[in-house]
Write an enzyme that holds these catalytic residues in place. Structure first.
Site, PDB file in Angstrom:
ATOM      1  N   GLN A 114       0.819  -1.220   0.000  1.00 12.05           N
ATOM      2  CA  GLN A 114       0.000   0.000   0.000  1.00 12.05           C
ATOM      3  C   GLN A 114       0.843   1.256   0.000  1.00 12.05           C
ATOM      4  OE1 GLN A 114       1.111  -1.351   2.629  1.00 12.05           O
ATOM      5  NE2 GLN A 114       0.626  -0.357   4.533  1.00 12.05           N
ATOM      6  N   SER A 121       3.178   2.282   2.673  1.00 11.13           N
ATOM      7  CA  SER A 121       3.437   2.938   3.966  1.00 11.13           C
ATOM      8  C   SER A 121       4.909   3.298   4.130  1.00 11.13           C
ATOM      9  CB  SER A 121       2.967   2.049   5.121  1.00 11.13           C
ATOM     10  OG  SER A 121       3.660   0.820   5.131  1.00 11.13           O
ATOM     11  N   SER A 142      -3.398  -2.850   9.185  1.00 10.85           N
ATOM     12  CA  SER A 142      -4.806  -3.234   9.050  1.00 10.85           C
ATOM     13  C   SER A 142      -5.663  -2.022   9.359  1.00 10.85           C
ATOM     14  CB  SER A 142      -5.162  -4.368  10.029  1.00 10.85           C
ATOM     15  OG  SER A 142      -5.230  -3.884  11.355  1.00 10.85           O
ATOM     16  N   ALA A 143      -6.944  -2.164   9.058  1.00  9.00           N
ATOM     17  CA  ALA A 143      -7.942  -1.165   9.446  1.00  9.00           C
ATOM     18  C   ALA A 143      -7.593   0.238   8.924  1.00  9.00           C
ATOM     19  CB  ALA A 143      -8.136  -1.144  10.965  1.00  9.00           C
ATOM     20  N   GLU A 178      -8.924   0.580   2.789  1.00 14.73           N
ATOM     21  CA  GLU A 178     -10.151  -0.206   2.752  1.00 14.73           C
ATOM     22  C   GLU A 178     -11.336   0.541   2.140  1.00 14.73           C
ATOM     23  OE1 GLU A 178      -9.241  -0.910   6.881  1.00 14.73           O
ATOM     24  OE2 GLU A 178     -10.145  -2.878   6.667  1.00 14.73           O
TER      25      GLU A 178
END
Ligand code: FES
Ligand code: FES
Length: 936
Positions: A674, A676, A712-713, A897
């Site tokens: 992603q 990061s 996550s999240a 997400e």
């Protein structure tokens, strides 16, 4: 001896002629740029050129390479260099596991056609699957004949720059080391023996005799687990054995671990092992598990209900600035509630408890009322890299190198199963070839650790595609009964949801899904009356866990369909009804949280309005003369809380500036594609005030980096980015103090020389010691009370999407022609990577809508389980909306997400617009749509 030309040089091998060429290249020549994702010709990760033509090296026997010219990603060739550069410049490599295969497929095309058209590119890369990018960036990269990288940003200008990812070159060179790409030469291999039954007892015979007969070093059982034979992801919900203890609860559960030389381990047929099975009745699906008298999977889950969640509001106060003004009744969100007695019983009505009751006395009859039941299937993550890694025993513990999304959680779970303190386990994440939530749970880590300790040897494992799909978590299948009301002006007045989620045989993230959905289910709208109830239900199916959205995508399919129902009943345009109800600044959410800032859904919808009008006009014009191939436009909205639900969610980052002037960011956040690594560095550099190029990186090693929590999240940019911001500010403060300079001073670091410039002019700063600064951040949330009231998230992402589809009504085939997305990201730290995340989410949402349907035991490979290919993902246009989040670093919040959530409901709405048929079940497979069109 087999001889061929390999990357321009003569090469030979004594490999068996039937050995797959991919194996020969990787193991014999060390060319691990050729990736293996399926060993079956489905994923294309192993694509190489043989005599100039692309081929799946996993399917080609090495003997067939005799005399051929073989080109792999490692080749030195100007055309490959151009593609490498272009992939970086366009953000076409995210996790990078598909990238070598993509580049090779593209190279074949460009060698014969240097100026291809888009369909030719889609055709050329059509055999290579990418789960991250949504393909459009890849197509753009292949078409770009003269790629240029964005220039390195100056000090203070990194945030907002669309620079290439900092970890990109190894991905496009093929030198990135994923879980299966490296291990000590002396490592033994581990293979897991798994249950062929969904529910069974078993007894083990003479394993020692079997071990000797099979030439293995060890056959491990649950008795070899020195610590606790349980793992999981949430406190109080660790229920899955590392190795089963006489009972299995799903097909694919781990029973034994075989350890030995590779050939010995791979030669073992499960039937040769002394396992006696007693097959038990299995519960497949939610209805079977909830049926009266159904056997219980776990004693702690009466009625097979793992956990319930809920949210209830009573008094309408959607625009009230004070959540305290609201009345509250009903059941609430409680992850620790495990007994059905603690919750309201299910109702025989489609909407549980659906008659009078909650809130009814407060309402006039609605002008419009919609109710329906929706079903969604298991969805497989289908990351192209199956789980892989290795472990090395240490004096008191173990070091594990493996693909993961959660190194610190891996450390904790592995240490527990070993029975050692956490610090005796070190996790070094390999590059991660996609995760999407599926690599949050431990899988291979405890098995590797136990074997390495037991044999005091390095141990490695590589899951097969089938093993990965059969044994790891999925998106929860759901049955959702939903109801929604509106008044005559189209203002929503009421929303109710009763939803059951199939969490499979073990808990995994079931409580999180049951917890998150009630908060989000009514959508990003002002709704005064909300009553949501959820249950996570145990079955004998594959465990369901985290997958990009934690249940919110399933709920959005229901809610957005009902919004379309209400619009139809009221004669309102579908954009209009959403705009009228869109939640925004100053509004309160159903949990009573007031959105003081960064609530950009109205801006998203406004940005899409011209596209919406154009889509409707295009569809109308087309349909006037095309009775068979119908166009339809759909629209859907979403919101998504960034970070854990009402749980502490901290991250820490560290910056060091040594006396010699070496600057390093110690970043424990795992980059699963992603971006990061790049984004967090951009934030740290600008917070510090030095150029990004001055920053060295140490990434994700539990022995070297602070705990940044899980990837996550949608939390890493927001939470870890804020921690990096704090670290940057802290280090800057120290430097300015040393220089006795003001806040607005400029910093420079040239060849290790630190210079501070303010109104008094430039001066060199000599460091007498290393400077170390840590930043930490934990988003401010509050626990949810018994009514589900509180502040579950510090901030939310918002988005709306439009879909244009063409339906062949004679065949039931749907083709998505265009997606237009508008997403409020707070601040796009790196617009190219941000858009890449949105594209990837849309592609997965398209799969959810139209094709993905995991069936345990039936679709455990990538030819029966279909995911979108380059030809399936349409043109995507993105409007980035930047409504800054004050808590976020430079205003940023999560992106990953949210992009997936509105895609499937927008596509469903478009199919309905095209055909008049409303489908309440995904995926909309051709036979389902055909039946709806022609049979019902
Ligand atoms: S590994 Fe060869 S096609 Fe998947
Ligand atoms: S970048 Fe294509 S699979 Fe990850």
């Amino acid at each position: 001896m087999i001889r061929f030309i390999l990357n321009g040089a003569p090469a030979s091998t004594e490999a068996h002629p039937f050995t797959p060429l991919a194996t020969t290249l990787r193991d014999g020549f060390g060319l691990t740029g050729t990736k293996v994702g399926c060993e079956a010709g489905d994923c294309g990760a192993c694509t190489v050129l043989i005599d100039g033509a692309q081929a799946c090296a996993c399917l080609v026997p090495t003997g067939q390479a005799e005399g051929a010219r073989i080109t792999t990603i490692e080749a030195e060739e100007p055309l490959l260099d151009q593609l490498r550069l272009s992939f970086l410049a366009h953000g076409a490599a995210q996790c990078g596991i598909c990238t070598p295969g993509m580049i090779m497929a593209a190279a074949e095309l460009l060698r014969r056609d240097p100026t291809p058209c888009v369909p030719a590119v889609e055709d050329a890369i059509g055999g290579v699957l990418c789960r991250c990018t949504g393909y459009r960036a890849i197509v753009a990269a292949v078409l770009d004949a003269a790629p240029r990288l964005a220039p390195a940003p100056a000090a203070g200008a990194a945030v907002g720059a669309a620079i290439a990812r900092l970890d990109g070159w190894p991905k496009v060179r093929g030198t990135e080391s994923f879980g299966a790409d490296a291990a000590p030469a002396e490592a033994l291999w581990l293979r897991v023996v798994r249950s062929p039954h969904a529910s069974a007892r078993f007894t083990l015979g003479d394993l020692d005799a079997a071990r000797r007969a099979l030439g293995l070093h060890a056959i491990l059982t649950h008795r070899d687990v020195p610590g606790e034979n349980r793992f999981g992801v949430l406190p109080g919900f660790r229920d899955q054995p590392v190795l089963a203890e006489g009972l299995v609860r799903f097909r694919g559960e781990a029973v034994l671990a075989l350890v030995g030389d590779r050939t010995a381990v791979e030669a073992v047929h499960d039937a040769a092992l002394p396992i006696a099975w007693e097959v038990l009745p299995a519960l497949h699906g939610i209805e079977a598990a909830l049926a009266e008298g159904a056997p219980l999977l776990h004693a702690h889950a009466p009625g097979n209900i793992l956990v319930r969640g809920g949210l209830t509001t009573l008094s309408p106060a959607p625009s009230s600035p004070s959540p305290a003004a609201r009345g509250r009744v009903g059941v609430g969100v409680r992850e620790d509630q495990r007994t059905p007695a603690a919750h309201a019983p299910p109702s025989p009505s489609p909407v549980h408890g659906g008659g009078p009751g909650w809130g009814d006395k407060d309402q006039r009859p609605p002008a419009a009322h919609a109710t329906a039941t929706f079903t969604t299937p298991f969805v497989e993550h289908a990351y192209i890299e199956p789980e892989a890694g290795f472990a090395i025993p240490t004096e008191h513990g173990v070091t594990i190198t493996a693909c993961t999304q959660a190194p610190w959680m891996d450390r904790e779970e592995t240490a527990r199963t070993l029975g050692v303190p956490d610090h005796q386990v070190r996790i070094i994440p390999s590059a991660c070839g996609g995760g999407f939530g599926g690599k949050l749970d431990v899988s291979i880590q405890p098995l590797l650790a136990i074997a390495a300790r037991k044999l005091n040897r390095a141990i490695r494992i590589v899951y097969s595609r089938t093993e990965s799909m059969a044994s790891t978590t999925k998106r929860h299948p759901a049955i959702l009964h939903a109801r929604m009301d509106a008044d005559a002006e189209g203002r929503f007045t009421r929303y109710e949801l009763d939803a059951d989620f199939n969490t499979g045989a073990y808990a995994s993230w079931g409580p999180t899904v049951a917890n998150r959905v009630p908060v989000h289910a009514s959508g990003p709208y002002r709704v005064p009356h909300v009553r949501n109830r959820t249950r996570a239900v145990h079955t004998n199916d594959t465990p369901a866990g985290a997958f990009r959205g934690f249940g919110v995508p399933q709920a959005a399919i229901a809610t957005e369909s009902l919004v379309d129902d209400l619009a139809a009943q009221l004669g309102l345009d579908r954009w209009e009804i959403r705009r009228r109800n869109a939640i925004g600044h100053g509004d309160a959410t159903p949990s009573g949280q007031v959105l003081h800032a960064s609530a950009g859904l109205p801006q998203c919808l406004d940005a899409l309005k011209p596209d919406w009008d154009a889509m409707l006009a295009e569809a109308a014009a087309h349909n006037a003369t095309n009775p068979r191939h119908r166009l339809g436009a759909g629209i859907a909205c979403m919101w998504y809380g960034c970070g854990n639900t009402s749980l502490s969610n901290p991250s820490r980052m560290r910056l060091e500036l040594t006396r010699e002037g070496r600057l390093t960011l110690f970043n424990g956040a795992v980059d699963i594609g992603q971006g990061s690594t790049t984004v967090i560095a951009q934030i740290a550099a600008d917070a510090l005030g030095l150029p990004l190029a001055a920053l060295g990186l140490v990434i994700g090693d539990t022995a070297r980096t602070p705990d940044a929590g899980k990837t996550s999240a949608s939390r890493q940019t927001f939470v870890s980015g804020r921690a990096a911001y704090e670290a940057g500010r802290a280090l800057r403060h120290r430097i300015l103090q040393l220089a006795n300079a003001g806040e607005d001073a400029r910093l420079a670091l040239d060849d290790g020389a630190l210079t501070v410039t303010d109104r008094a002019g430039p001066r060199r700063v000599t460091l007498h010691e290393d400077l170390v600064a840590e930043g930490a951040y934990d988003p401010p949330t509050t626990p949810l009370d018994a009514d589900g009231q509180g502040i579950p998230y510090a901030t939310y992402g918002f988005a709306a999407q439009l879909a244009l589809v063409r339906v062949d009504t004679a065949l039931g085939l749907t083709k998505v022609l265009r997606i237009v997305a508008a997403q409020d990201v707070g601040r796009a730290i790196n617009p190219m990577l941000t858009i890449g995340q949105i594209h990837g989410g849309i592609a997965q949402g398209l799969g959810l809508a139209l094709m993905e349907d995991f069936r345990p035991g039936l679709t455990e490979n990538l030819h029966d389980y279909l995911i979108p290919t380059a030809g399936d993902v349409p043109d995507i246009r993105v409007h980035l909306i930047e409504d800054p989040e004050p808590e976020g670093p430079f205003g940023a919040k999560g992106v990953g997400e949210p992009a997936l959530v509105p895609t499937a409901p927008a596509i469903l709405g478009a199919i309905r617009h095209a055909t008049g048929v409303t489908l309440r079940q995904v995926p909309v497979l051709p036979h389902r749509l055909w039946e709806a069109l022609h049979v019902r």
